[in-house]
Structure formats: structure tokens, C-alpha cells
Design a protein around this motif. Structure first.
Motif, PDB file in Angstrom:
ATOM      1  N   GLU A 106       2.299  -7.554   4.802  1.00 52.00           N
ATOM      2  CA  GLU A 106       2.232  -6.102   4.740  1.00 52.00           C
ATOM      3  C   GLU A 106       2.283  -5.155   5.147  1.00 52.00           C
ATOM      4  OE1 GLU A 106      -1.763  -5.769   7.257  1.00 52.00           O
ATOM      5  OE2 GLU A 106      -2.611  -7.717   6.170  1.00 52.00           O
ATOM      6  N   LEU A 107       3.223  -4.014   3.730  1.00 51.53           N
ATOM      7  CA  LEU A 107       3.913  -3.134   3.409  1.00 51.53           C
ATOM      8  C   LEU A 107       3.080  -1.762   2.880  1.00 51.53           C
ATOM      9  CD1 LEU A 107       6.894  -4.474   2.157  1.00 51.53           C
ATOM     10  CD2 LEU A 107       6.808  -3.915   4.281  1.00 51.53           C
ATOM     11  N   ASP A 108       3.070  -0.638   4.441  1.00 50.33           N
ATOM     12  CA  ASP A 108       2.854   0.618   3.826  1.00 50.33           C
ATOM     13  C   ASP A 108       3.204   1.596   3.676  1.00 50.33           C
ATOM     14  OD1 ASP A 108       0.827   2.854   3.080  1.00 50.33           O
ATOM     15  OD2 ASP A 108       0.342   2.792   5.444  1.00 50.33           O
ATOM     16  N   PHE A 109       3.998   2.511   2.921  1.00 53.11           N
ATOM     17  CA  PHE A 109       4.826   2.685   2.451  1.00 53.11           C
ATOM     18  C   PHE A 109       4.024   4.922   2.462  1.00 53.11           C
ATOM     19  CE2 PHE A 109       6.044  -0.737   0.377  1.00 53.11           C
ATOM     20  CZ  PHE A 109       7.618  -0.879   0.666  1.00 53.11           C
ATOM     21  N   GLN A 110       5.165   5.818   2.603  1.00 54.25           N
ATOM     22  CA  GLN A 110       4.604   7.218   2.634  1.00 54.25           C
ATOM     23  C   GLN A 110       5.917   7.813   2.261  1.00 54.25           C
ATOM     24  OE1 GLN A 110       4.967   5.908   6.006  1.00 54.25           O
ATOM     25  NE2 GLN A 110       2.618   4.871   5.376  1.00 54.25           N
ATOM     26  N   LYS A 111       5.762   8.740   1.601  1.00 53.76           N
ATOM     27  CA  LYS A 111       6.914   9.389   0.188  1.00 53.76           C
ATOM     28  C   LYS A 111       7.080  10.583   1.344  1.00 53.76           C
ATOM     29  CE  LYS A 111       4.721   9.513  -4.148  1.00 53.76           C
ATOM     30  NZ  LYS A 111       4.855   9.986  -4.836  1.00 53.76           N
ATOM     31  N   LYS A 112       6.282  10.853   2.508  1.00 55.64           N
ATOM     32  CA  LYS A 112       7.534  11.930   3.600  1.00 55.64           C
ATOM     33  C   LYS A 112       8.349  10.903   4.528  1.00 55.64           C
ATOM     34  CE  LYS A 112       3.381  10.584   7.264  1.00 55.64           C
ATOM     35  NZ  LYS A 112       3.066  10.698   8.055  1.00 55.64           N
ATOM     36  N   ASP A 113       9.080  11.794   4.965  1.00 57.37           N
ATOM     37  CA  ASP A 113       9.997  11.934   5.687  1.00 57.37           C
ATOM     38  C   ASP A 113       9.870  11.341   7.081  1.00 57.37           C
ATOM     39  OD1 ASP A 113      12.202  11.916   3.733  1.00 57.37           O
ATOM     40  OD2 ASP A 113      11.714  14.057   3.807  1.00 57.37           O
ATOM     41  N   SER A 114       9.362  10.356   8.084  1.00 54.84           N
ATOM     42  CA  SER A 114       9.034  10.563   8.833  1.00 54.84           C
ATOM     43  C   SER A 114      10.321   9.787   9.693  1.00 54.84           C
ATOM     44  CB  SER A 114       7.531   9.173   8.517  1.00 54.84           C
ATOM     45  OG  SER A 114       6.936   9.536   8.477  1.00 54.84           O
ATOM     46  N   VAL A 115      11.066  10.935   9.929  1.00 54.06           N
ATOM     47  CA  VAL A 115      12.519  11.050  10.870  1.00 54.06           C
ATOM     48  C   VAL A 115      12.321  11.685  11.733  1.00 54.06           C
ATOM     49  CG1 VAL A 115      13.674  11.301   8.678  1.00 54.06           C
ATOM     50  CG2 VAL A 115      14.439   9.599  10.461  1.00 54.06           C
ATOM     51  N   ALA A 116      13.557  11.548  12.803  1.00 54.64           N
ATOM     52  CA  ALA A 116      13.807  12.577  13.654  1.00 54.64           C
ATOM     53  C   ALA A 116      14.788  11.963  14.084  1.00 54.64           C
ATOM     54  CB  ALA A 116      12.621  12.623  15.001  1.00 54.64           C
ATOM     55  N   LEU A 117      15.422  13.170  14.404  1.00 58.77           N
ATOM     56  CA  LEU A 117      16.881  13.017  15.518  1.00 58.77           C
ATOM     57  C   LEU A 117      16.935  13.913  16.860  1.00 58.77           C
ATOM     58  CD1 LEU A 117      19.669  13.165  15.469  1.00 58.77           C
ATOM     59  CD2 LEU A 117      19.830  15.354  14.754  1.00 58.77           C
ATOM     60  N   ILE A 118      16.952  12.584  17.623  1.00 62.85           N
ATOM     61  CA  ILE A 118      17.030  13.470  19.410  1.00 62.85           C
ATOM     62  C   ILE A 118      17.863  14.224  19.159  1.00 62.85           C
ATOM     63  CG2 ILE A 118      17.267  12.317  21.881  1.00 62.85           C
ATOM     64  CD1 ILE A 118      16.779   9.661  20.594  1.00 62.85           C
ATOM     65  N   MET A 153      14.744  -1.602   1.824  1.00 64.01           N
ATOM     66  CA  MET A 153      14.628  -1.263   3.471  1.00 64.01           C
ATOM     67  C   MET A 153      13.803  -1.953   4.602  1.00 64.01           C
ATOM     68  SD  MET A 153      17.209  -0.043   5.754  1.00 64.01           S
ATOM     69  CE  MET A 153      17.353   0.687   5.434  1.00 64.01           C
ATOM     70  N   ALA A 154      12.129  -1.806   3.722  1.00 63.36           N
ATOM     71  CA  ALA A 154      10.995  -2.507   4.505  1.00 63.36           C
ATOM     72  C   ALA A 154      10.826  -3.205   4.275  1.00 63.36           C
ATOM     73  CB  ALA A 154      10.096  -1.754   3.986  1.00 63.36           C
ATOM     74  N   LEU A 155      11.804  -4.335   3.598  1.00 67.97           N
ATOM     75  CA  LEU A 155      11.988  -5.683   3.850  1.00 67.97           C
ATOM     76  C   LEU A 155      12.833  -6.326   4.846  1.00 67.97           C
ATOM     77  CD1 LEU A 155      12.183  -6.838   0.151  1.00 67.97           C
ATOM     78  CD2 LEU A 155       9.514  -6.490   1.800  1.00 67.97           C
ATOM     79  N   ASN A 156      13.177  -5.400   5.883  1.00 71.94           N
ATOM     80  CA  ASN A 156      14.368  -5.691   6.452  1.00 71.94           C
ATOM     81  C   ASN A 156      13.719  -6.815   7.962  1.00 71.94           C
ATOM     82  OD1 ASN A 156      17.804  -6.184   7.434  1.00 71.94           O
ATOM     83  ND2 ASN A 156      16.942  -4.742   9.016  1.00 71.94           N
ATOM     84  N   ALA A 163       8.133   3.428   5.502  1.00 73.30           N
ATOM     85  CA  ALA A 163       7.281   2.543   5.189  1.00 73.30           C
ATOM     86  C   ALA A 163       6.799   1.831   6.729  1.00 73.30           C
ATOM     87  CB  ALA A 163       7.535   1.482   4.502  1.00 73.30           C
ATOM     88  N   GLU A 164       5.852   1.475   7.072  1.00 75.11           N
ATOM     89  CA  GLU A 164       5.484   0.263   8.254  1.00 75.11           C
ATOM     90  C   GLU A 164       4.629  -1.149   7.712  1.00 75.11           C
ATOM     91  OE1 GLU A 164       1.926   2.460  10.180  1.00 75.11           O
ATOM     92  OE2 GLU A 164       3.050   3.957   9.764  1.00 75.11           O
ATOM     93  N   SER A 165       5.803  -1.887   8.103  1.00 75.86           N
ATOM     94  CA  SER A 165       5.639  -3.599   8.221  1.00 75.86           C
ATOM     95  C   SER A 165       4.956  -3.902   8.757  1.00 75.86           C
ATOM     96  CB  SER A 165       7.705  -3.937   7.477  1.00 75.86           C
ATOM     97  OG  SER A 165       7.866  -3.930   8.271  1.00 75.86           O
ATOM     98  N   SER A 193       0.941  -1.269  -0.214  1.00 77.74           N
ATOM     99  CA  SER A 193       0.324  -0.042  -0.016  1.00 77.74           C
ATOM    100  C   SER A 193       0.746   0.706  -0.084  1.00 77.74           C
ATOM    101  CB  SER A 193      -1.120  -0.072   0.960  1.00 77.74           C
ATOM    102  OG  SER A 193      -1.699  -1.168   1.016  1.00 77.74           O
ATOM    103  N   GLU A 194       0.410   2.219  -0.203  1.00 76.07           N
ATOM    104  CA  GLU A 194       1.644   3.975  -0.103  1.00 76.07           C
ATOM    105  C   GLU A 194       0.177   4.341   0.126  1.00 76.07           C
ATOM    106  OE1 GLU A 194       4.260   6.409  -2.461  1.00 76.07           O
ATOM    107  OE2 GLU A 194       2.722   5.379  -4.015  1.00 76.07           O
ATOM    108  N   ASN A 195       0.201   4.843   1.778  1.00 76.49           N
ATOM    109  CA  ASN A 195      -0.466   6.188   1.830  1.00 76.49           C
ATOM    110  C   ASN A 195      -2.159   5.222   2.456  1.00 76.49           C
ATOM    111  OD1 ASN A 195       0.896   8.312   2.049  1.00 76.49           O
ATOM    112  ND2 ASN A 195       0.421   8.530   0.113  1.00 76.49           N
TER     113      ASN A 195
END
Length: 637
Positions: free
Chosen positions: A412-424, A384-387, A353-355, A309-311
């Protein structure tokens, strides 16, 4: 009288029925010692469609190597058909060869860069031993003549088996390249084909000379090897005349195959074909003399369902059936999953992505396990999402404790084009004073990729028995595993999740599995407190161990920076200290780590402070004059 007549007619009818039932009787064979140079005969194979045709052969010589019982018969193919196609084609492996209508063996070998009209026949006597092996009730671990690798017997340096090509459909690009790399280790050549034919409309029983396919994967993706049926005896069969994977006892699927054409080639002509959907039986032996199995008997297969899936919008669903083979299953399923992702996304690039992985199998806790994770990549989110999927399969299939019989797998894989990443980015403790038993309040600042900052306040309890003194609070984000990609791992061996260091000290499969499932996800935020009394048991994916906090704030910990993933490994055999740790799930893949020192005060100090405060309040109270309202109330009572 009428009853007797009816009985007689019934017996006659039964007899006629049995007369018309086709019986798969064994063909007559010719012993090897009766085969001589100069004899002529014929072979049977399929050149187009499913029609069995004959071709002429001449015996050139018998290559004697009785010390290993691996004699081969040198033949030359003649006739118009052979001249048309240039000689022995890949896919003719197993084609039965007859002298005086007696079966002498099957085409099995040839030579590179030579006249392809010449080939080598595996004697039928050697092949029949496979049926003996097939009938054994108990497996033997001793080395037998059937387990000797035929490639060690080389009457010429460039002898090759007359290959049974792997016909692949529904897979291309890097997924195909990855599959080719896997199968090349088994000396199997991959050729793109048109895929599985839906119906096998032939109702006749299989017979020698037919084109057959050994199916490894079937469904939306097909992976199958094309060869020729050699011999049938009472429901058992022989084919190929050489090993397919040479794995001994196996469980592969067998079907008929349709031959589209014989493609000429200077290296070796090859049959281009595709398997039929309807199965004939199963391959149970795969050894030096060929493959053997049983008709109308089918092995266990594992369904694999993949949804992309995507979004949240479904892009693609893939449904497969894969043979249960510990050596091949992980590679076949990972190649199929990578193809599903690439064809659905139609791009290789950044994203999140969420797996979700669900695996059912006998031997798993409560028959099934589930795992989920979140991923981010700046270059290749699809791979990467298959790891998690790849590592979990490897852990199950290569675990050293018990066999797991897979029943069903869903990814089940759901991809998003957004950058869902953050630095502590920043952390501070809000408590002015900290005592054992207190709730620690920690304010964290997360720097979202190109999207400002976000502040979170988290709580964790300080143990009642925590010793006073300087403690270290370690804040860590789930390790993203950017350096570990499924296509970079060895195709046949587990390279992630199950290496020697990680299983050290484990006593059971359940222990390994639980350690993996309970490890932090990439979007987890971990708070871990190391009081002064506890020797740090450092487990998370951080670059700085807590006992090097002060030094590393200035110069960094070289060991952690070289390989942060190594910090996740722990030897359970070492003395364990109860962890003070809290995990919080976030909507970001978290990178980076921080540590800070804090002071845990003694409970006596807290009591002393409380007593002082109480005395102060008492003193203030005694110095205040009584008010009029208080006096009046006293008089009333």
C-alpha cells in the motif's frame, strides 16, 4: 432376467463412454539414425487464431555431434504459407516435424541474418529424456547431458534458438525497460501484446502443433512466452524444442495462446499473440532440449496486491499472480510495482510517500511480517517509495539460511505532493545538572523544507550505573536512502539490505530479518547517549561518529561523508555494549545529525550538594525566632 438385461446394458453404456473419451496417447516417433537427407515431410503450427495448419519441410542434413548427444536436423521449409510469412517465425519453437507421419522432433534453432526458411530441429529422442527427468522422484546434483547448454554447440557462429518471444501487456515506459533488462539476461526478447484473453472456449484436448503460452505473471499485467506444443503422452507434454530459461526444475504456468498475426521482419518474423486465462497445466522441466510438464497439474503462485493512493484517495489497484521462482520473482514484482505507481501518478517528480508492506509466507515468523516507512524525494518519489518493498523481497528470497514459500504479498502506497522533510537544525540539553538516573530533557529545532521551524522536547533516561564524566549525545534522523533506487539495483541480485557486510555474524534468517525490521525508519528521530565508560557502537545513518565529535565539528569526518549508509552496518560478532537509545516517530523524513557533549555528575556530588542544601536550610530555620502562634499552640497541648 430383467436384472441381467439391465446389467448388460449398463456394461455396454460404460464401454461406449470409455470409447468416446479422448485418450492423449503418444505419437509414433522416428529415431534419429533413420532420418536422412532428401526426405520430405510436414510440420504443424498455428499461423492465426488457434487453428493448427501444416507446412511442408525437406530434410537437408543431420548435423552430427554425438560426443555431446546434441545432434540437430537441418531442414528447409517450403510451400505457400512459408513464402507468405518469410520462413520460421519466433513463436514456432516446438512446432512438431513429421516424416511419413512419424515425429522426428521440433523446430528449435535458426540463424541470424539468413534465409529464415532454413532451421534446425531438436530430435525427439533428446526431448523425450525430459519426461524421464520429469518422472524422477529425487533430484540429482550431477551434470547430465540434459544440463549441457545447447548454445555451446554451434555449427555456425550465429546460431540462435528460434525464440519464443515474451508477450507483455499492461506495462510500458521505464518499468518495461527494466523488465527487458532483466529478461535480456536470459536471452528473452520482449514484445508488447494485447494481454490475456479472458476465455478459452475450446473444450477439446490439447494436441501437437497448438500455440501455447508459458505464463510468468498474470492478472492486470501479463508476462508470457509464446511457443508451440510438440508432444503429449498420458498427460505429460513437450514443447519449444529449446530452453526457455534453462533453469532445470521449474514451476511455470501453461495455457493455450491465440495468435493475432505473423509479423514479417528482416531479422526474424514473429508471432504476435496472447495467452488465454484458463490454464492447461504446469511446466516442470526447462532444459537444453525444451520444456516439459504435466497437464491438469498446477504450480504454486503468489498473489500480489498493490494499492496506490494520493492524499488518502485511492487512485489505482493492481492484482497479480506471479510464479514462485526465486530467480525471477523479485524482478517481476518490482517491475509490476513500478508500473502500478507510474500509471497511477502519471508523473515522475518530487513528493512524499508512506509505504506499508505485508508479506505472508511459510517460514516467516508467525507466517507473516509487516513493514512501513516514509519517503521523500526531490526528483522521483514514485521509484523511491518502492525501496522498502524491493529490499524486503530481496532479503527474503536471497537469504542463505532457509527457503521461504511466499503465500501472499500486499503493498500500500500513499503519496503526497507536499514536502514532508525536515533538517535537524539545533539541539540543546535543558537540564542544569545531570546525574545517573535522571531524565534528560532535550530541545530540538527542526527546519521544515520551506515551511519554517518546529521545536520538540524529548526525554531519555540516563542509566543508574552511568559513570560520571563527559558523555556524548548523538541526535540522528532516519537515513533517506536517496542514493539507493530500486531500478538501479542489479535485476537478479540483492543490492540493498542483504550484502555480505550486513549479514556478517548473523546465525539465522530471523536474525537478518529482525535487524532489518528494527532498523530506523526514514521519519524516525534517534537519541543515543554514549557515556564515558562505553566504547561507541555506532549504528545509525550519521555522517559523524561520536568518537570524532570534537574534530569533526571543525573539519568533518571524510569517511562518514563519503558513504553514510555504511555506518548502519554492524558486525554482531563484536562485543556488544548495551545501547542507551530512544526512537521517536515524526511526520517528516529527517535528514542531518548533531552531537553534543554533556557532563554526568557523580552521585556523591549530588549527595554533597543535597547535604549542603539541607544544612543551609537547617541553619536558616534555627536562626528564626519562634512566632506567637507557635507558643500558644505549645501551651494548649
Amino acid at each position: 432376467m430383467d436384472k441381467n438385461i439391465r446389467k448388460i446394458l449398463l456394461y455396454i453404456l460404460i464401454a461406449l463412454v470409455f470409447i468416446n473419451i479422448p485418450v492423449l496417447a503418444a505419437e509414433d516417433t522416428m529415431p534419429l539414425d533413420e532420418v536422412e537427407a532428401g526426405m520430405t515431410g510436414y510440420g504443424k503450427t498455428v499461423f492465426s487464431g488457434t487453428k493448427i495448419e501444416k507446412f511442408d519441410v525437406e530434410i537437408i542434413d543431420v548435423l552430427d555431434n554425438r560426443s555431446l548427444d546434441e545432434n540437430l536436423i537441418l531442414i528447409k521449409l517450403t510451400g505457400a504459407k512459408v513464402e507468405e510469412f518469410g520462413g520460421i517465425a519466433a513463436g514456432m519453437s516446438g512446432s512438431p516435424i513429421y516424416i511419413n507421419d512419424l515425429l522426428i522432433g521440433a523446430i528449435g534453432y535458426g540463424w541470424n541474418n539468413s534465409d529464415h526458411r532454413y532451421g534446425l530441429v531438436t530430435p525427439i529422442g533428446r526431448m523425450l529424456k525430459l519426461l524421464e527427468q520429469n518422472n524422477k522422484k529425487e533430484k540429482s546434483n550431477s551434470i547430465s547431458e540434459m544440463e549441457i547448454d545447447i548454445e555451446k554447440f554451434t555449427p555456425g557462429e550465429n546460431i540462435i534458438r528460434s525464440s519464443s518471444p515474451i508477450m507483455v501487456s499492461g506495462i510500458n515506459g521505464r518499468a518495461l525497460n527494466r523488465l527487458e533488462k532483466t529478461l535480456s539476461e536470459l536471452n528473452l526478447e520482449v514484445i508488447p501484446s494485447s494481454g490475456i484473453r479472458e476465455e478459452d472456449k475450446s473444450l477439446k484436448e490439447p494436441e501437437p502443433g497448438e500455440a501455447v503460452a508459458v505464463q510468468l505473471v498474470r492478472g492486470d499485467i501479463s508476462v508470457a512466452s509464446i511457443g508451440t506444443l510438440t508432444y503429449i503422452d498420458n498427460g505429460q507434454f513437450l514443447a519449444f524444442g529449446h530452453p526457455f530459461t534453462n533453469r532445470g526444475d521449474v514451476n511455470y504456468l501453461l495455457s493455450r495462446a491465440n495468435i493475432s498475426a505473423v509479423i514479417p521482419s528482416s531479422e526474424q518474423p514473429f508471432k504476435l499473440g496472447s495467452p488465454y486465462h484458463r490454464l492447461l497445466g504446469s511446466v516442470t522441466q526447462d532444459r537444453g532440449a525444451g520444456i516439459a510438464g504435466r497437464m491438469n497439474s498446477y504450480p504454486r503462485i503468489t498473489p500480489l496486491y498493490i494499492s496506490i493512493s494520493e492524499n488518502g484517495e485511492l487512485l489505482k489497484e493492481v492484482s497479480l499472480q506471479i510464479i514462485n521462482d526465486e530467480y525471477l520473482f523479485s524482478s517481476l514484482s518490482n517491475s509490476a510495482a513500478l508500473q502500478a505507481v507510474d500509471s497511477a501518478l502519471d508523473r515522475i517528480g518530487p513528493g512524499s510517500a508512506e509505504s506499508k508492506v505485508k508479506i505472508m509466507g511459510r517460514g516467516l515468523p508467525e507466517l507473516q511480517i509487516e513493514s512501513s516507512n516514509m519517503y521523500y524525494s526531490q526528483s522521483d518519489i514514485g521509484s523511491m517509495a518502492l525501496n522498502d518493498f524491493s529490499r524486503l523481497l530481496d532479503l527474503i528470497l536471497t537469504n542463505p539460511f532457509k527457503e521461504i514459500n511466499l503465500i501472499d504479498i500486499r503493498l500500500e502506497l500513499d503519496f503526497q505532493k507536499k514536502d514532508s522533510v525536515a533538517l535537524i537544525q539545533e539541539a540543546k540539553v535543558l537540564n542544569e545538572e545531570i546525574y545517573p538516573g535522571d531524565q534528560l530533557e532535550v530541545e530540538l529545532t527542526l527546519h521544515r523544507y520551506r515551511n519554517g521551524t518546529e521545536t520538540k522536547t524529548l526525554n531519555m533516561k540516563v542509566p543508574e550505573d552511568a559513570e560520571p564524566g563527559i558523555a556524548t549525545l548523538f541526535i540522528d534522523g532516519g537515513y533517506t536512502g536517496e542514493t539507493v533506487r530500486p531500478e538501479d539495483t542489479a535485476p537478479m541480485q540483492s543490492q540493498g539490505g542483504l550484502n555480505e557486510a550486513e549479514i556478517s555474524g548473523h546465525k539465522s534468517f530471523e536474525s537478518i530479518l529482525n535487524a532489518y525490521l528494527e532498523s530506523p525508519d526514514n521519519n524516525d528521530l534517534i537519541l543515543q547517549l554514549y557515556p564515558s565508560y562505553a566504547a561507541p557502537v555506532y549504528q545509525e545513518s550519521s555522517e559523524t561518529p561520536p568518537n570524532a565529535a570534537e574534530d569533526n565539528q571543525e573539519q568533518g569526518d571524510e569517511e562518514g561523508e563519503k558513504n553514510p549508509a555504511e555506518n548502519r552496518n554492524i558486525n554482531p560478532a563484536e562485543p556488544e555494549v548495551e545501547e542507551i537509545k530512544e526512537r521517536y516517530s515524526t511526520e517528516y523524513v529527517l535528514e542531518g545529525s548533531l552531537n553534543l557533549d554533556l557532563e554526568i555528575l557523580s552521585p556523591d556530588q549530588k549527595q554533597t550538594a543535597a547535604d549542603s542544601e539541607a544544612k543551609s536550610l537547617e541553619s536558616e530555620s534555627s536562626s528564626e525566632p519562634e512566632n506567637d502562634m507557635g507558643s500558644e499552640n505549645g501551651k494548649d497541648h
